[in-house]
Design an enzyme around this catalytic site. Structure first.
Site, PDB file in Angstrom:
ATOM      1  N   ASP A 161       0.851  -1.193   0.000  1.00 26.22           N
ATOM      2  CA  ASP A 161       0.000   0.000   0.000  1.00 26.22           C
ATOM      3  C   ASP A 161       0.884   1.239   0.000  1.00 26.22           C
ATOM      4  O   ASP A 161       2.038   1.184   0.449  1.00 26.22           O
ATOM      5  CB  ASP A 161      -0.926   0.024   1.222  1.00 26.22           C
ATOM      6  CG  ASP A 161      -2.227   0.767   0.966  1.00 26.22           C
ATOM      7  OD1 ASP A 161      -2.167   1.921   0.496  1.00 26.22           O
ATOM      8  OD2 ASP A 161      -3.299   0.194   1.233  1.00 26.22           O
ATOM      9  N   LYS A 215     -13.038  -0.604 -14.628  1.00 29.59           N
ATOM     10  CA  LYS A 215     -13.633  -1.811 -14.051  1.00 29.59           C
ATOM     11  C   LYS A 215     -14.175  -2.749 -15.127  1.00 29.59           C
ATOM     12  O   LYS A 215     -14.140  -3.978 -14.967  1.00 29.59           O
ATOM     13  CB  LYS A 215     -14.707  -1.428 -13.037  1.00 29.59           C
ATOM     14  CG  LYS A 215     -14.153  -0.674 -11.821  1.00 29.59           C
ATOM     15  CD  LYS A 215     -13.026  -1.445 -11.137  1.00 29.59           C
ATOM     16  CE  LYS A 215     -12.495  -0.752  -9.906  1.00 29.59           C
ATOM     17  NZ  LYS A 215     -11.424  -1.514  -9.226  1.00 29.59           N
ATOM     18  N   TYR A 265     -13.715   5.662 -13.853  1.00 25.17           N
ATOM     19  CA  TYR A 265     -13.736   4.508 -12.947  1.00 25.17           C
ATOM     20  C   TYR A 265     -14.413   3.313 -13.634  1.00 25.17           C
ATOM     21  O   TYR A 265     -13.880   2.200 -13.639  1.00 25.17           O
ATOM     22  CB  TYR A 265     -14.476   4.878 -11.673  1.00 25.17           C
ATOM     23  CG  TYR A 265     -14.632   3.757 -10.683  1.00 25.17           C
ATOM     24  CD1 TYR A 265     -13.577   3.384  -9.849  1.00 25.17           C
ATOM     25  CD2 TYR A 265     -15.843   3.073 -10.561  1.00 25.17           C
ATOM     26  CE1 TYR A 265     -13.724   2.346  -8.932  1.00 25.17           C
ATOM     27  CE2 TYR A 265     -15.994   2.042  -9.648  1.00 25.17           C
ATOM     28  CZ  TYR A 265     -14.934   1.682  -8.839  1.00 25.17           C
ATOM     29  OH  TYR A 265     -15.085   0.659  -7.935  1.00 25.17           O
ATOM     30  N   THR A 282     -16.925   1.619   2.904  1.00 27.77           N
ATOM     31  CA  THR A 282     -15.505   1.877   3.147  1.00 27.77           C
ATOM     32  C   THR A 282     -15.221   3.350   2.913  1.00 27.77           C
ATOM     33  O   THR A 282     -16.109   4.121   2.530  1.00 27.77           O
ATOM     34  CB  THR A 282     -14.609   1.040   2.215  1.00 27.77           C
ATOM     35  OG1 THR A 282     -14.845   1.457   0.857  1.00 27.77           O
ATOM     36  CG2 THR A 282     -14.898  -0.451   2.345  1.00 27.77           C
ATOM     37  N   ASP A 312       3.616   1.184  -4.737  1.00 26.24           N
ATOM     38  CA  ASP A 312       2.842   1.907  -5.729  1.00 26.24           C
ATOM     39  C   ASP A 312       2.595   0.934  -6.876  1.00 26.24           C
ATOM     40  O   ASP A 312       3.536   0.514  -7.551  1.00 26.24           O
ATOM     41  CB  ASP A 312       3.625   3.134  -6.210  1.00 26.24           C
ATOM     42  CG  ASP A 312       2.888   3.952  -7.261  1.00 26.24           C
ATOM     43  OD1 ASP A 312       1.965   3.419  -7.907  1.00 26.24           O
ATOM     44  OD2 ASP A 312       3.254   5.129  -7.449  1.00 26.24           O
ATOM     45  N   VAL A 313       1.348   0.551  -7.107  1.00 24.48           N
ATOM     46  CA  VAL A 313       1.056  -0.515  -8.065  1.00 24.48           C
ATOM     47  C   VAL A 313       1.336  -0.102  -9.506  1.00 24.48           C
ATOM     48  O   VAL A 313       1.340  -0.952 -10.406  1.00 24.48           O
ATOM     49  CB  VAL A 313      -0.403  -1.003  -7.950  1.00 24.48           C
ATOM     50  CG1 VAL A 313      -0.631  -1.664  -6.604  1.00 24.48           C
ATOM     51  CG2 VAL A 313      -1.397   0.117  -8.216  1.00 24.48           C
TER      52      VAL A 313
END
Length: 244
Positions: free
Chosen positions: A37, A156, A152, A187, A60-61
């Site tokens: 993360d 997805k 977004y 969340t 960092d992905v």
């Protein structure tokens, strides 16, 4: 015996929310877990709380070197890398005409490129371990049109297709790839909603409640486990019926 004893799982975006819930359940089931993360303080605190079978790594992905470091950390835990949860993502909803190229690119980098880099990075390690399971966290925004969140939603939907393509590519290596499509989950990510937006979303859920991170985590654990050994390329909605 716990389902994950001796297995190592890497979770991105694991410091809070759904990733945190997944880490907690996996450790309880006997897994060794690497939490990746960018939220360093939260991630280190969670790893310390969960004990010696949990390691935190600032990740960092969108950076390939960070993925290489995460895979190396997982293999150092011993026994090989068996699972990846591509959980890291951002949600900054804007309508089409409100979305600029920078916002679009930010979503593509984290939500889509990050997942691609992750699958590519872990596959050799999973093959060395004799196989494994990858779970990509998509969304119900990747199953139907989602208002006011074009960037977004695009990522997805992309994850849905990427999952199926990777499932075919990696099946000969005994690596399964499935996607999970959460609906409204309580969340930090959905705190951008106004009270009116939250009420509207709730009214669209047949089961009549907003989901919890644990609702998603239990499905993720199923897909990581041998209980789903004949499933690959599947997409599971965890949404209280909202996508029906």
């Amino acid at each position: 015996m716990a389902r994950f004893t001796g297995k190592v799982v890497l979770i991105t975006g694991g410091a809070r929310g759904q990733g945190e819930a997944e880490a907690r359940l996996l450790v309880a089931e006997g897994a060794r877990v690497v939490i990746g993360d960018v939220l360093e303080e939260k991630g280190r605190a969670l790893a310390a709380e969960l004990g010696p079978n949990t390691v935190f790594l600032k990740q960092d992905v969108t950076v390939e070197a960070d993925w290489a470091a995460a895979v190396a950390a997982a293999e150092k835990l011993g026994g090989g890398l068996h699972g990846l949860v591509n959980n890291a993502g951002i949600y900054q909803p804007r309508r089409l005409m409100e979305t600029d190229a920078a916002l679009w690119d930010r979503h593509m980098q984290v939500n889509q490129l990050g997942c691609f880099l992750g699958m590519k990075a872990v596959a050799p390690a999973m093959e060395r371990a004799g196989g494994g399971s990858i779970v990509n966290i998509s969304s119900t925004a990747g199953l139907r049109g989602s208002p006011g969140a074009i960037a977004y939603s695009s990522t997805k939907w992309a994850l849905r297709g990427m999952t199926k393509a990777a499932a075919v590519d990696l099946a000969p290596k005994q690596i399964r790839v499935n996607s999970v499509h959460p609906g409204p989950i309580d969340t930090e990510m959905v705190k951008v909603w106004s009270n009116e937006q939250r009420a509207t979303r709730l009214s669209q859920i047949p089961i009549g409640r907003i989901g919890t991170a644990e609702d998603v985590a239990r499905v993720v654990l199923f897909l990581l486990s041998d209980d789903s050994s004949y499933m690959t390329g599947a997409e599971l909605a965890v949404d209280g019926g909202a996508s029906l």
